[in-house]
Design an enzyme around this catalytic site. Sequence first.
Site, PDB file in Angstrom:
ATOM      1  N   PHE A 130      -2.438   3.589  -6.734  1.00 20.93           N
ATOM      2  CA  PHE A 130      -1.397   3.416  -5.733  1.00 20.93           C
ATOM      3  C   PHE A 130      -1.624   2.082  -5.040  1.00 20.93           C
ATOM      4  O   PHE A 130      -2.701   1.831  -4.501  1.00 20.93           O
ATOM      5  CB  PHE A 130      -1.403   4.541  -4.691  1.00 20.93           C
ATOM      6  CG  PHE A 130      -0.311   4.374  -3.670  1.00 20.93           C
ATOM      7  CD1 PHE A 130       1.013   4.642  -3.998  1.00 20.93           C
ATOM      8  CD2 PHE A 130      -0.592   3.906  -2.399  1.00 20.93           C
ATOM      9  CE1 PHE A 130       2.032   4.452  -3.066  1.00 20.93           C
ATOM     10  CE2 PHE A 130       0.424   3.713  -1.461  1.00 20.93           C
ATOM     11  CZ  PHE A 130       1.738   3.993  -1.796  1.00 20.93           C
ATOM     12  N   ASP A 215      -8.193  -3.509  -4.533  1.00 21.63           N
ATOM     13  CA  ASP A 215      -7.329  -2.970  -3.492  1.00 21.63           C
ATOM     14  C   ASP A 215      -8.186  -2.027  -2.649  1.00 21.63           C
ATOM     15  O   ASP A 215      -8.410  -0.888  -3.023  1.00 21.63           O
ATOM     16  CB  ASP A 215      -6.137  -2.239  -4.122  1.00 21.63           C
ATOM     17  CG  ASP A 215      -5.209  -1.637  -3.073  1.00 21.63           C
ATOM     18  OD1 ASP A 215      -5.605  -1.573  -1.895  1.00 21.63           O
ATOM     19  OD2 ASP A 215      -4.096  -1.203  -3.449  1.00 21.63           O
ATOM     20  N   LYS A 244      -4.636  -0.610   6.400  1.00 20.39           N
ATOM     21  CA  LYS A 244      -5.007   0.668   7.018  1.00 20.39           C
ATOM     22  C   LYS A 244      -6.052   0.518   8.143  1.00 20.39           C
ATOM     23  O   LYS A 244      -5.691   0.159   9.239  1.00 20.39           O
ATOM     24  CB  LYS A 244      -5.432   1.670   5.942  1.00 20.39           C
ATOM     25  CG  LYS A 244      -4.246   2.020   5.028  1.00 20.39           C
ATOM     26  CD  LYS A 244      -4.384   3.335   4.276  1.00 20.39           C
ATOM     27  CE  LYS A 244      -3.038   3.775   3.724  1.00 20.39           C
ATOM     28  NZ  LYS A 244      -2.854   3.612   2.299  1.00 20.39           N
TER      29      LYS A 244
HETATM   30  C1  LIG Z   1      -1.737   2.893   1.552  1.00 18.04           C
HETATM   31  C2  LIG Z   1      -2.108   2.047   0.421  1.00 18.04           C
HETATM   32  C3  LIG Z   1      -1.357   0.896   0.070  1.00 18.04           C
HETATM   33  C4  LIG Z   1      -0.053   0.541   0.757  1.00 18.04           C
HETATM   34  O1  LIG Z   1      -0.196   0.268   2.099  1.00 18.04           O
HETATM   35  P1  LIG Z   1       1.138   0.233   3.021  1.00 18.04           P
HETATM   36  O2  LIG Z   1       0.606  -0.203   4.349  1.00 18.04           O
HETATM   37  O3  LIG Z   1       1.704   1.613   3.018  1.00 18.04           O
HETATM   38  O4  LIG Z   1       2.056  -0.752   2.436  1.00 18.04           O
HETATM   39  C5  LIG Z   1      -1.818   0.096  -0.955  1.00 18.04           C
HETATM   40  N1  LIG Z   1      -2.946   0.402  -1.614  1.00 18.04           N
HETATM   41  C6  LIG Z   1      -3.680   1.483  -1.323  1.00 18.04           C
HETATM   42  C7  LIG Z   1      -4.935   1.750  -2.079  1.00 18.04           C
HETATM   43  C8  LIG Z   1      -3.277   2.358  -0.304  1.00 18.04           C
HETATM   44  O5  LIG Z   1      -3.991   3.457  -0.040  1.00 18.04           O
END
Ligand SMILES: *Cc1c(COP(=O)(O)O)cnc(C)c1O
Length: 398
Positions: A130, A215, A244
């Site tokens: 994701f 990521d 986050k």
């Molecule tokens: C939440 C998340 C995203 C996206 O972040 P947003 O602030 O919702 O755009 C991307 N990568 C990972 C691993 C995530 O958990």
Amino acid sequence: MSITPLMPVYPRCDVRPVRGEGCYLIGERGERYLDFASGIAVNLLGHGHPKLVKTIADQAATLMHTSNLYGMPLGEKLAQRLVDTTFADTVFFTNSGAEAVECAIKTARRYHYANGEAHRHKIVTFDNAFHGRTLGTISATSQPKMRDGFEPLLPGFDVVPFNDLAAATAAVDEDTAAIMLEPVQGEGGVTPATQEFLAGLRKLCDEKGLLLILDEVQCGYARTGTFFAHEQYGLTPDIMAVAKGIGAGFPLGACLATEEAAKGMVFGTHGSTYGGNPLAMAVGLTVLEEVLGEGFLDHVKAMGARLRSALEQLIPNHDGMFADVRGMGLMLGVKMTDSYDARNFVAHLRDNHGLLAVSAGQNVVRILPPLVIEESHISECIEKISAGARSFADANAA
Ligand SMILES: *Cc1c(COP(=O)(O)O)cnc(C)c1O
């Protein structure tokens, strides 16, 4: 008209929080929830953290927003702190995780362009990944529920099985620019990369002149007990997306890169109106001060170990309900057996026991508490899950 004023893209539950106090959320009717979801790994300092609240109030009164046309003293300071404490040499600030990933993708493509190899544009990504909800980031995942109906997507992503080094190796060709992954998959089911896999990808990138993009939007920022998860693998990426936890509830993200990897990102190649504005930077500095403050990471490690062993003890005590406990630090997942549905169990815990957790792929209950939890919160969580497991088993047997 039957459509709701809020575009109905979320299956929202009946919890309607109006206030937060430390590790608890309080709903509209005054009901209390133990918040072991933290806005999905965001509120790492809990709710209403006095220092953070003061920072926001003071900075809002001083200067909230200017423009990236002007110098950014606070942004320079936060970027310098991140550069001093990570592999990176340079930072681009965003407002979200998806934007941080977008910047990472652009940086990787632009690197090869700067090297005179513009044909190298493809990125190898992984099943159950994701990376966000923009067109670029949904192109990087293979999950149909996020992609269907939005085609044509951004071309150039080769999606292969996670933790399968041979598959990743086979996917690389002369047009490949980078490999991108979450060191610990979050939405996909709290699945850590194996040591061999991540170390193998680093080596593959070095051999083939590829950039390794991590990521760490969910697993970074102390969540796993080190500042970033990759530290536990003894390697560093070339580019990293962060969000986050970095803002602890304020919308903030960042793309970090080495000087070499960022060499194509020159004047005019990227930008953001809000990204890195003074209010966001003040928040970022306060959060960083807390996270890198004395004892913080040790606390996360200690609480993570305790919570994990307490969760593991649930397995023999609730016959046939829980399969395993996975994850790192305070990014934990409890996988349920095929006889039970994690999404239903999360709803049951929420509605009947006042505990907030999050479901994830692969039938996993994700436990993402604020990183400032104490042992009493762990005991309370385990009591709620135990009681919830008993009543859930009864309900499912009936
Ligand atoms: C939440 C998340 C995203 C996206 O972040 P947003 O602030 O919702 O755009 C991307 N990568 C990972 C691993 C995530 O958990």
